[in-house]
Design a protein around this motif. Structure first.
Motif, PDB file in Angstrom:
ATOM      1  N   GLY A   1      11.361 -32.965  -4.297  1.00 29.46           N
ATOM      2  CA  GLY A   1      11.985 -34.220  -4.680  1.00 29.46           C
ATOM      3  C   GLY A   1      13.176 -34.526  -3.810  1.00 29.46           C
ATOM      4  N   THR A   2      13.746 -35.697  -4.046  1.00 29.33           N
ATOM      5  CA  THR A   2      14.964 -36.071  -3.342  1.00 29.33           C
ATOM      6  C   THR A   2      16.154 -35.705  -4.210  1.00 29.33           C
ATOM      7  N   GLY A   3      17.265 -35.428  -3.570  1.00 25.87           N
ATOM      8  CA  GLY A   3      18.466 -35.010  -4.274  1.00 25.87           C
ATOM      9  C   GLY A   3      18.951 -36.013  -5.298  1.00 25.87           C
ATOM     10  N   ASN A   4      18.671 -37.301  -5.066  1.00 25.89           N
ATOM     11  CA  ASN A   4      19.099 -38.317  -6.020  1.00 25.89           C
ATOM     12  C   ASN A   4      18.089 -38.507  -7.150  1.00 25.89           C
ATOM     13  N   GLY A   5      16.972 -37.793  -7.102  1.00 28.34           N
ATOM     14  CA  GLY A   5      15.980 -37.858  -8.163  1.00 28.34           C
ATOM     15  C   GLY A   5      15.048 -39.046  -8.114  1.00 28.34           C
ATOM     16  N   HIS A   6      15.134 -39.878  -7.089  1.00 32.02           N
ATOM     17  CA  HIS A   6      14.282 -41.063  -7.027  1.00 32.02           C
ATOM     18  C   HIS A   6      12.824 -40.725  -6.752  1.00 32.02           C
ATOM     19  N   TYR A   7      12.584 -39.674  -5.960  1.00 29.48           N
ATOM     20  CA  TYR A   7      11.225 -39.263  -5.633  1.00 29.48           C
ATOM     21  C   TYR A   7      10.966 -37.854  -6.134  1.00 29.48           C
ATOM     22  N   VAL A   8       9.736 -37.640  -6.631  1.00 28.75           N
ATOM     23  CA  VAL A   8       9.271 -36.315  -7.032  1.00 28.75           C
ATOM     24  C   VAL A   8       7.840 -36.179  -6.520  1.00 28.75           C
ATOM     25  N   TRP A   9       7.547 -35.032  -5.875  1.00 30.05           N
ATOM     26  CA  TRP A   9       6.208 -34.775  -5.373  1.00 30.05           C
ATOM     27  C   TRP A   9       5.605 -33.577  -6.092  1.00 30.05           C
ATOM     28  N   THR A  10       4.296 -33.638  -6.282  1.00 27.44           N
ATOM     29  CA  THR A  10       3.535 -32.553  -6.889  1.00 27.44           C
ATOM     30  C   THR A  10       2.573 -32.005  -5.846  1.00 27.44           C
ATOM     31  N   TRP A  11       2.543 -30.690  -5.738  1.00 27.54           N
ATOM     32  CA  TRP A  11       1.706 -30.007  -4.761  1.00 27.54           C
ATOM     33  C   TRP A  11       0.564 -29.279  -5.446  1.00 27.54           C
ATOM     34  N   LYS A  12      -0.519 -29.091  -4.706  1.00 30.30           N
ATOM     35  CA  LYS A  12      -1.596 -28.168  -5.058  1.00 30.30           C
ATOM     36  C   LYS A  12      -1.833 -27.363  -3.795  1.00 30.30           C
ATOM     37  N   GLY A  13      -1.348 -26.126  -3.793  1.00 31.45           N
ATOM     38  CA  GLY A  13      -1.420 -25.303  -2.590  1.00 31.45           C
ATOM     39  C   GLY A  13      -0.564 -25.894  -1.492  1.00 31.45           C
ATOM     40  N   ARG A  14      -1.153 -26.197  -0.345  1.00 28.45           N
ATOM     41  CA  ARG A  14      -0.442 -26.803   0.792  1.00 28.45           C
ATOM     42  C   ARG A  14      -0.679 -28.304   0.878  1.00 28.45           C
ATOM     43  N   THR A  15      -1.068 -28.911  -0.233  1.00 26.37           N
ATOM     44  CA  THR A  15      -1.400 -30.327  -0.239  1.00 26.37           C
ATOM     45  C   THR A  15      -0.551 -31.072  -1.258  1.00 26.37           C
ATOM     46  N   VAL A  16       0.091 -32.156  -0.824  1.00 27.19           N
ATOM     47  CA  VAL A  16       0.823 -33.033  -1.742  1.00 27.19           C
ATOM     48  C   VAL A  16      -0.214 -33.908  -2.424  1.00 27.19           C
ATOM     49  N   ILE A  17      -0.259 -33.861  -3.765  1.00 31.83           N
ATOM     50  CA  ILE A  17      -1.285 -34.615  -4.475  1.00 31.83           C
ATOM     51  C   ILE A  17      -0.732 -35.815  -5.242  1.00 31.83           C
ATOM     52  N   LYS A  18       0.590 -35.836  -5.470  1.00 31.72           N
ATOM     53  CA  LYS A  18       1.150 -36.942  -6.247  1.00 31.72           C
ATOM     54  C   LYS A  18       2.580 -37.226  -5.819  1.00 31.72           C
ATOM     55  N   GLU A  19       2.934 -38.505  -5.800  1.00 31.19           N
ATOM     56  CA  GLU A  19       4.295 -38.943  -5.514  1.00 31.19           C
ATOM     57  C   GLU A  19       4.728 -39.887  -6.626  1.00 31.19           C
ATOM     58  N   GLU A  20       5.897 -39.598  -7.213  1.00 32.65           N
ATOM     59  CA  GLU A  20       6.452 -40.462  -8.251  1.00 32.65           C
ATOM     60  C   GLU A  20       7.797 -40.998  -7.778  1.00 32.65           C
ATOM     61  N   TYR A  21       8.019 -42.278  -8.034  1.00 33.88           N
ATOM     62  CA  TYR A  21       9.265 -42.917  -7.640  1.00 33.88           C
ATOM     63  C   TYR A  21       9.841 -43.658  -8.841  1.00 33.88           C
ATOM     64  N   GLY A  22      11.153 -43.568  -8.999  1.00 28.23           N
ATOM     65  CA  GLY A  22      11.830 -44.313 -10.045  1.00 28.23           C
ATOM     66  C   GLY A  22      13.260 -44.606  -9.647  1.00 28.23           C
TER      67      GLY A  22
END
Length: 162
Positions: free
Chosen positions: A81-102
């Protein structure tokens, strides 16, 4: 369109030499990448010889002015994620599978889509609409250098190697 754009190179997760290179979809010993998004802003990322993100810079679009990156990492050392909490990513192994923004009442979620070889083919938004990438060009080492999604959002990359 380059003949390489026809999909001859797979972005297989096994080809990524570090989690940070995987996060940015970079194969090989990448020293730096300069990404221009939609001709509105540019971000630059520098890496160590072992693929650890060393530093970044961004110019252009106001959306980056409130986020000087500052990534947080999970227990495996992957960017989560980003330090300000705006972005969060979810991984499966070496693959980013989800990006959340708020941020300031706006929220979005993207679920990244991949083909059987591990190449990112697009994403599905929170409404279930699928957005597909068209890869327009690759460099000699198999990294994509120009892609567009079906909304005509473009990304161009200049990649520097060790």
């Amino acid at each position: 369109i380059s003949t390489l754009a026809l999909g001859t190179y797979a972005q297989n997760p096994a080809n990524y030499l570090s989690n940070d290179w995987a996060f940015f979809e970079l194969k090989g010993k990448v020293k730096a990448v300069k990404i221009t998004k939609d001709n509105r802003y540019t971000e630059e990322h520098a890496f160590s010889r072992n693929g650890v993100l060393l530093g970044e810079d961004a110019t252009g679009d106001d959306m980056w002015s409130d986020n000087p990156f500052g990534y947080t990492r999970d227990a495996n050392g992957r960017i989560k994620g980003t330090g300000n909490g705006h972005y969060v990513w979810t991984w499966k192994g070496r693959t980013v599978i989800k990006e959340e923004y708020g941020h300031q009442g706006y929220e979005s979620t993207f679920y990244y889509l991949y083909d059987q070889s591990g190449k990112r083919t697009g994403y599905k938004d929170e409404k279930g609409k699928v957005h597909k990438y068209t890869y327009m060009d690759y460099d000699a080492r198999g990294n994509w250098t120009y892609r567009m999604d079906d909304n005509y959002y473009t990304e161009r990359r200049k990649i520097y190697y060790y």
